[in-house]
Design an enzyme around this catalytic site. Structure first.
Site, PDB file in Angstrom:
ATOM      1  N   HIS A  10       0.858  -1.214  -0.105  1.00  0.00           N
ATOM      2  CA  HIS A  10       0.037  -0.031  -0.021  1.00  0.00           C
ATOM      3  C   HIS A  10       0.834   1.282   0.122  1.00  0.00           C
ATOM      4  CE1 HIS A  10      -2.906  -2.766   0.875  1.00  0.00           C
ATOM      5  NE2 HIS A  10      -2.944  -2.834   2.148  1.00  0.00           N
TER       6      HIS A  10
ATOM      7  N   LYS B  31      -0.727   0.087  13.862  1.00  0.00           N
ATOM      8  CA  LYS B  31      -1.716  -0.315  14.429  1.00  0.00           C
ATOM      9  C   LYS B  31      -2.048   0.341  15.630  1.00  0.00           C
ATOM     10  CE  LYS B  31      -2.687  -4.290  11.646  1.00  0.00           C
ATOM     11  NZ  LYS B  31      -3.948  -3.977  10.890  1.00  0.00           N
TER      12      LYS B  31
HETATM   13  C1  BG6 Z   1      -4.787  -4.798   4.771  1.00  0.00           C
HETATM   14  C2  BG6 Z   1      -3.655  -5.023   5.950  1.00  0.00           C
HETATM   15  O1  BG6 Z   1      -3.885  -4.954   3.480  1.00  0.00           O
HETATM   16  O2  BG6 Z   1      -5.080  -3.622   4.713  1.00  0.00           O
HETATM   17  C3  BG6 Z   1      -4.335  -4.851   7.433  1.00  0.00           C
HETATM   18  O3  BG6 Z   1      -3.472  -6.468   5.848  1.00  0.00           O
HETATM   19  C4  BG6 Z   1      -5.218  -3.535   7.307  1.00  0.00           C
HETATM   20  O4  BG6 Z   1      -3.383  -5.137   8.498  1.00  0.00           O
HETATM   21  C5  BG6 Z   1      -6.067  -3.109   6.070  1.00  0.00           C
HETATM   22  O5  BG6 Z   1      -5.786  -3.526   8.472  1.00  0.00           O
HETATM   23  C6  BG6 Z   1      -6.395  -1.859   6.086  1.00  0.00           C
HETATM   24  O6  BG6 Z   1      -7.190  -1.628   4.934  1.00  0.00           O
HETATM   25  P1  BG6 Z   1      -8.343  -0.358   4.944  1.00  0.00           P
HETATM   26  O7  BG6 Z   1      -8.876  -0.621   3.439  1.00  0.00           O
HETATM   27  O8  BG6 Z   1      -9.050  -0.679   5.832  1.00  0.00           O
HETATM   28  O9  BG6 Z   1      -7.565   0.564   5.311  1.00  0.00           O
END
Ligand code: BG6
Ligand code: NDP
Length: 520
Positions: free
Chosen positions: A268, A364
């Site tokens: 990401h 987190k």
């Molecule tokens: C995922 C991760 O790719 O993205 C997670 O494995 C994280 O740890 C999640 O919580 C967050 O996604 P979003 O779309 O809620 O920001």
């Protein structure tokens, strides 16, 4: 434009978006290995339902779950209905009923030949019943270290085959993280190519499906005014923040093996950095856009020994604000040194970004959910208003892309405060998706599933891109893994659950005379 207090509202010409074509899926079956799991429940089933309810999927469509958990069609349908009701406030009952009738399930393991044959038989029967023309999508929703093995098993069972033929198509969507380091990512890529051709492989990074992330490209390349200042002459630095208020939840098994850098930096965060930093693609097509992202990744200065020590902070949440610490979470080792937070600084070694730091932090159990990118411009070099500003330096222009939960774009700029005196203050010009477009926007998984059905690969990651991003992270992973337990215990910086990360993350940016933006 209309001014309301400190907000400037922009009216969208309805003609502008009325002409947008609503994209529709193509007839197909969707098989989900790992269908008993969290991703299927929270994301895949609700997204498929939403697409179906909105008329964006054809009637010639079915979902076939597969996992070891013993369930029959009926139990899977109860689970699917529950998942839709939990995620959607306004369910369309008739559409839900029709959708649920398209959900099926076969129980079985991946080495259980009889169960796999049963899966194939069911898939063929359903393809005939729903007239899908043999088009098939497999969405791998299992722990990532099983992707290679499951692909092999499905292939040997005759469910998958290597084909360049798109009629009918067989496509496989792989969740992230794709591999766990450079060696495993390369091994997985080459293993998959034994069973599939590259054009059948869809590597997901669900961030790319978010409206606000897709908007970055449009904002940069469909407008004239920002591109001339999008470089080291005008930009002081870039900040990317990915803050989550949730902890590890029930994913300790996965998280203990991966940690924050593998979980979100390799994918990401680097994708966001690439969208902000890449050059203008030759066209809006998969090869051009993904090719420019690859060039950007290649330009990121590799982390060396000194760079890791000075520019990377790893953290872990400890108990605080009535929340348990990571080490007390179920399934986590009591002396775990897995990072739930990181902050780092990196540079991009090209003409556009020479000397401009990219600060990235993610974690987190931070104070609140907030993902955004801030482009912080240089301060004005002249001092025309210094006297009026009582000698204080004026704050710079800052452009913030809100990814979530605030979705939109904010620009701060200096303006005169009404009154007799020449008094200046930074104001914000805000564009907010919810205010402007109302209603619900497409969910990331809806976009990605639909794109896969349509064979649009622009939002999916390439073999080379995945390997490059692991390559970049590799020195950090290696250094960390070479540390003994005692060293790791001293290097990992604890932060209170519900705070904004360890103080060392603040120091990382403050030692350069800068500050993290939007802390409260
Ligand atoms: C995922 C991760 O790719 O993205 C997670 O494995 C994280 O740890 C999640 O919580 C967050 O996604 P979003 O779309 O809620 O920001
Ligand atoms: P889960 O841990 O919930 O696993 C999904 C299913 O896989 C389980 O229900 C289980 O089904 C099966 N499974 C687990 N271990 C094994 C095993 N050793 N052998 C065979 N099957 C096994 O994962 P998630 O649903 O959370 O995630 C699925 C994928 O999506 C992962 O790759 C993850 O990284 C990715 N992802 C998940 C997100 C999320 O929010 N959950 C967000 C973004 C990506 P059964 O025991 O019935 O066979």
């Amino acid at each position: 434009m209309e001014s309301k207090g400190d907000k400037v509202q922009v009216h969208v010409n309805p003609q502008g978006h009325a002409s947008c074509e609503i994209q529709k899926g193509v007839r197909c079956g969707v098989i989900i290995p790992g269908a008993s799991g969290d991703l299927t429940f929270r994301k895949l089933i609700p997204s498929l339902y939403n697409l179906y309810a909105a008329g964006r999927l054809p009637e010639e469509f079915f979902v076939l779950g597969y996992a070891r958990t013993k369930m029959d069609d009926n139990a899977f349908r109860i689970m699917a209905e529950d998942s839709v009701r939990k995620s959607e406030k306004a369910v369309i009952e008739t559409r839900l009923k029709d959708f649920i009738q398209r959900c099926f399930y076969v129980p079985g393991g991946y080495e259980d030949k009889a169960a796999l044959l049963n899966l194939k038989k069911r898939a063929n029967e359903l393809a005939a019943k729903f007239n899908t023309g043999g088009n098939l999508i497999v969405h791998m929703a299992t722990p990532p270290d099983l992707f290679g093995k499951i692909t092999k098993c499905l292939s040997e069972a005759g469910l998958l085959m290597k084909t360049a033929d798109e009629n009918p198509f067989i496509r496989v969507m792989y969740e992230k993280p794709f591999g766990r380091d450079i060696q495993s990512a390369k091994a997985l890529n080459s293993e998959l190519l034994n069973y599939l051709s590259e054009n059948q492989i869809y590597r997901i990074d669900h961030y790319l499906g978010k409206e606000t992330v897709q908007n970055i490209l449009v904002f940069r390349f469909a407008n004239m005014i920002f591109e001339p200042v999008w470089n080291s002459e005008y930009v002081d630095h870039i900040q990317i923040t990915f803050a989550e208020d949730i902890g590890v939840e029930h994913r300790a098994g996965y998280y203990e093996k991966y940690g924050a850098l593998r979980d979100v930096f390799q994918n990401h965060m680097l994708q966001l950095a690439a969208l902000i930093g890449m050059e203008h693609p030759a066209g809006f097509d998969a090869d051009s856009v993904r090719g420019e992202k690859i060039k950007f990744l290649k330009s990121i200065a590799p982390f060396d020994e000194g760079g890791i020590k000075d520019n990377v902070v790893m953290g872990q949440y400890a108990a605080g604000n009535n929340m348990t610490g990571y080490r007390q979470e179920q399934g986590v080792s009591p002396d775990s040194c897995v990072e739930t937070f990181f902050a780092l600084k990196m540079f991009v070694d090209n003409k556009r970004w020479q000397g401009v730091p990219f600060y990235i932090r993610a974690g987190k159990r931070l104070k609140r959910k907030a993902s955004h990118i801030a482009v912080v411009f240089k301060k004005i070099p002249t001092c025309m208003f210094c006297k009026e500003h009582q000698g204080n330096t004026m704050s710079p222009n800052i452009l913030i892309f809100g990814i979530q939960p605030e979705q939109g774009v904010n620009l701060t700029f200096q303006a005169k405060i009404p009154g007799s005196k020449m008094c200046l203050a930074p104001l914000e010009m805000k564009f907010n998706y919810n205010d402007l477009f109302g209603g619900r926007t497409s969910d990331d998984y809806e976009t990605l599933i639909l794109d896969c059905m349509r064979g649009d690969r622009i939002l999916f990651w390439t073999k080379e891109g995945v390997e490059l991003s692991w390559q970049l992270l590799q020195p950090v992973l290696q250094k960390w893994e070479a540390c003994g337990m005692g060293e790791k215990q001293s290097l990992i910086k604890m932060y209170q659950a519900g705070a904004w990360g360890p103080k060392e993350a603040d120091m990382l940016i403050e030692k350069d005379g800068r500050k993290w933006i939007i802390k409260e």
